[in-house]
Design a protein around this motif. Sequence first.
Motif, PDB file in Angstrom:
ATOM      1  N   GLY A 162       0.783  -1.231   0.000  1.00 26.14           N
ATOM      2  CA  GLY A 162       0.000   0.000   0.000  1.00 26.14           C
ATOM      3  C   GLY A 162       0.812   1.277   0.000  1.00 26.14           C
ATOM      4  N   ARG A 163       2.098   1.193   0.212  1.00 25.53           N
ATOM      5  CA  ARG A 163       2.971   2.374   0.177  1.00 25.53           C
ATOM      6  C   ARG A 163       3.512   2.536  -1.236  1.00 25.53           C
ATOM      7  NH1 ARG A 163       7.523   1.211   3.571  1.00 25.53           N
ATOM      8  NH2 ARG A 163       8.266   3.206   2.861  1.00 25.53           N
ATOM      9  N   LYS A 164       3.203   3.683  -1.849  1.00 23.25           N
ATOM     10  CA  LYS A 164       3.647   3.944  -3.213  1.00 23.25           C
ATOM     11  C   LYS A 164       4.938   4.746  -3.199  1.00 23.25           C
ATOM     12  CE  LYS A 164      -1.119   4.066  -4.809  1.00 23.25           C
ATOM     13  NZ  LYS A 164      -2.167   4.914  -5.401  1.00 23.25           N
ATOM     14  N   GLY A 165       5.745   4.497  -4.223  1.00 24.13           N
ATOM     15  CA  GLY A 165       7.000   5.221  -4.323  1.00 24.13           C
ATOM     16  C   GLY A 165       7.467   5.329  -5.754  1.00 24.13           C
ATOM     17  N   ALA A 166       8.523   6.105  -5.928  1.00 21.40           N
ATOM     18  CA  ALA A 166       9.120   6.302  -7.247  1.00 21.40           C
ATOM     19  C   ALA A 166      10.633   6.377  -7.096  1.00 21.40           C
ATOM     20  CB  ALA A 166       8.592   7.585  -7.874  1.00 21.40           C
ATOM     21  N   MET A 167      11.302   5.855  -8.119  1.00 21.21           N
ATOM     22  CA  MET A 167      12.757   5.940  -8.205  1.00 21.21           C
ATOM     23  C   MET A 167      13.112   6.727  -9.453  1.00 21.21           C
ATOM     24  SD  MET A 167      14.150   2.123  -7.416  1.00 21.21           S
ATOM     25  CE  MET A 167      12.792   1.227  -8.178  1.00 21.21           C
ATOM     26  N   LYS A 168      14.060   7.631  -9.325  1.00 26.26           N
ATOM     27  CA  LYS A 168      14.598   8.331 -10.489  1.00 26.26           C
ATOM     28  C   LYS A 168      15.988   7.770 -10.743  1.00 26.26           C
ATOM     29  CE  LYS A 168      16.399  12.517 -10.363  1.00 26.26           C
ATOM     30  NZ  LYS A 168      16.584  13.973 -10.312  1.00 26.26           N
ATOM     31  N   VAL A 169      16.167   7.170 -11.910  1.00 27.19           N
ATOM     32  CA  VAL A 169      17.469   6.621 -12.272  1.00 27.19           C
ATOM     33  C   VAL A 169      18.370   7.792 -12.640  1.00 27.19           C
ATOM     34  CG1 VAL A 169      18.717   5.128 -13.865  1.00 27.19           C
ATOM     35  CG2 VAL A 169      16.429   4.481 -13.070  1.00 27.19           C
ATOM     36  N   LYS A 170      19.499   7.903 -11.929  1.00 27.81           N
ATOM     37  CA  LYS A 170      20.425   9.007 -12.158  1.00 27.81           C
ATOM     38  C   LYS A 170      21.636   8.580 -12.981  1.00 27.81           C
ATOM     39  CE  LYS A 170      21.151  11.758  -8.628  1.00 27.81           C
ATOM     40  NZ  LYS A 170      21.423  12.235  -7.258  1.00 27.81           N
ATOM     41  N   ALA A 171      22.103   7.350 -12.749  1.00 24.92           N
ATOM     42  CA  ALA A 171      23.305   6.902 -13.455  1.00 24.92           C
ATOM     43  C   ALA A 171      23.406   5.388 -13.386  1.00 24.92           C
ATOM     44  CB  ALA A 171      24.550   7.537 -12.836  1.00 24.92           C
ATOM     45  N   ILE A 172      24.011   4.840 -14.390  1.00 23.91           N
ATOM     46  CA  ILE A 172      24.336   3.425 -14.391  1.00 23.91           C
ATOM     47  C   ILE A 172      25.683   3.286 -15.100  1.00 23.91           C
ATOM     48  CG2 ILE A 172      23.020   2.957 -16.495  1.00 23.91           C
ATOM     49  CD1 ILE A 172      22.478   0.128 -15.280  1.00 23.91           C
ATOM     50  N   ASN A 173      26.541   2.473 -14.497  1.00 24.45           N
ATOM     51  CA  ASN A 173      27.808   2.178 -15.147  1.00 24.45           C
ATOM     52  C   ASN A 173      28.129   0.709 -14.925  1.00 24.45           C
ATOM     53  OD1 ASN A 173      29.022   1.939 -12.572  1.00 24.45           O
ATOM     54  ND2 ASN A 173      29.631   4.090 -12.561  1.00 24.45           N
TER      55      ASN A 173
END
Length: 185
Positions: A162-173
């Motif tokens: 029931g807890r909603k969230g969001a992730m912002k992808v900043k970088a991947i290497n």
Amino acid sequence: MNTKFLSCLFLFSVLFISCSSDDDSGAPDTGSEQEATLITRTDVSFELETSSNTDPKIAYSTSEGKIYKESELNATNIATIDLLSFVNQSFISFDSPDDIEPIITGAKRTKYQYENVTLTVADFDSMVDDSKLKSLTINEENTESISSTTSKDVIILFENEGRKGAMKVKAINSTRLLVDIKVQK
């Protein structure tokens, strides 16, 4: 004279009490001291499994703000884990903690949405409370991952109990995935 004295004392008392205030700003109380409804975590770094790193940091607890190595997952901490990363250099993917093998009792179900996300990066960056998350319907899709080559500054939605969230992808290497996370309390 006694009546005049008491009348003056009463009038003085009323004036003194009505003029005193704990808040000298003169502004009405608008209830701006709200209880925080959003947990914000910045620069959360998930590690990629490589030949030199066979025990990567893949599990994250948004409530604790702590990342766990794969070998650290156990019956004591699994109930706090929200995000479980299985990322490599080609794709970004998250699994539900209750899907890991072997199954650990107490793991929660997390669903993810990679595509058709209506929350923009600008929306994510400007969030100061959970009002934008409340209005979202998070649909777990058949898409299990997104390409790492097109994934910078994209939003991945998730929902856990029931807890909603969001992730912002900043970088991947070649060694890590770096994200910012905002989730309801």
